[in-house]
Design a protein around this motif. Structure first.
Motif, PDB file in Angstrom:
ATOM      1  N   PRO A   5     -75.369  19.249  87.217  1.00  0.00           N
ATOM      2  CA  PRO A   5     -74.548  19.821  86.144  1.00  0.00           C
ATOM      3  C   PRO A   5     -73.277  19.004  85.936  1.00  0.00           C
ATOM      4  N   THR A  38     -80.023  21.669  77.318  1.00  0.00           N
ATOM      5  CA  THR A  38     -79.185  21.401  78.491  1.00  0.00           C
ATOM      6  C   THR A  38     -77.725  21.834  78.294  1.00  0.00           C
ATOM      7  N   THR A  61     -76.218  21.347  81.854  1.00  0.00           N
ATOM      8  CA  THR A  61     -77.023  21.481  83.062  1.00  0.00           C
ATOM      9  C   THR A  61     -77.441  20.150  83.657  1.00  0.00           C
ATOM     10  N   ILE A 111     -74.850  30.838  84.582  1.00  0.00           N
ATOM     11  CA  ILE A 111     -75.369  30.131  83.402  1.00  0.00           C
ATOM     12  C   ILE A 111     -76.111  31.108  82.497  1.00  0.00           C
TER      13      ILE A 111
END
Length: 117
Positions: A5, A38, A61, A111
């Motif tokens: 990340p 992402t 991510t 997340i």
């Protein structure tokens, strides 16, 4: 390959009188980026004392995807070509990796919660 990340900070300065255009231009790029799988989140901030200063706080991510795909995306490249019209200089972009997280914090849960906010 393990995904790492990354937090991205973007600092930029509008030419005087161009603050609203900068805000709209940035939001156009942000709306496209938020569709990427992402992308966790992107927050746009404006300096309370100097309204020509803007900051983006982004979490992704996958650092490699951000560098090799997102930074080369057509919509971002188009923005970077046009930004000389309304910015003092090119945006300053820095990448940050997490080195500490609160014990017991569940990053995957965080997340998920952020994406559903």
């Amino acid at each position: 390959m393990t995904k790492i990340p990354v937090t991205v900070l973007v600092l930029t300065k509008a030419k005087p009188g161009m603050e609203e255009r900068v805000r709209n231009e940035i939001l156009g790029v942000v709306q496209r980026a938020l569709q990427e799988p992402t992308c966790i989140h992107i927050y746009l901030h404006q300096d309370v004392k100097d309204r020509t200063n803007f900051m983006l706080y982004e979490n992704w991510t996958d650092k490699e995807d951000f560098i090799n795909v997102q930074m080369k995306s057509p919509h971002l490249q188009d923005y970077l070509k046009r930004c000389k019209e309304f910015l003092v200089d090119l945006p300053e972009i820095s990448l940050w990796e997490m080195r500490y997280k609160e014990e017991g914090a569940d990053v995957n849960h965080t997340i998920s919660a952020i994406k559903n906010f």
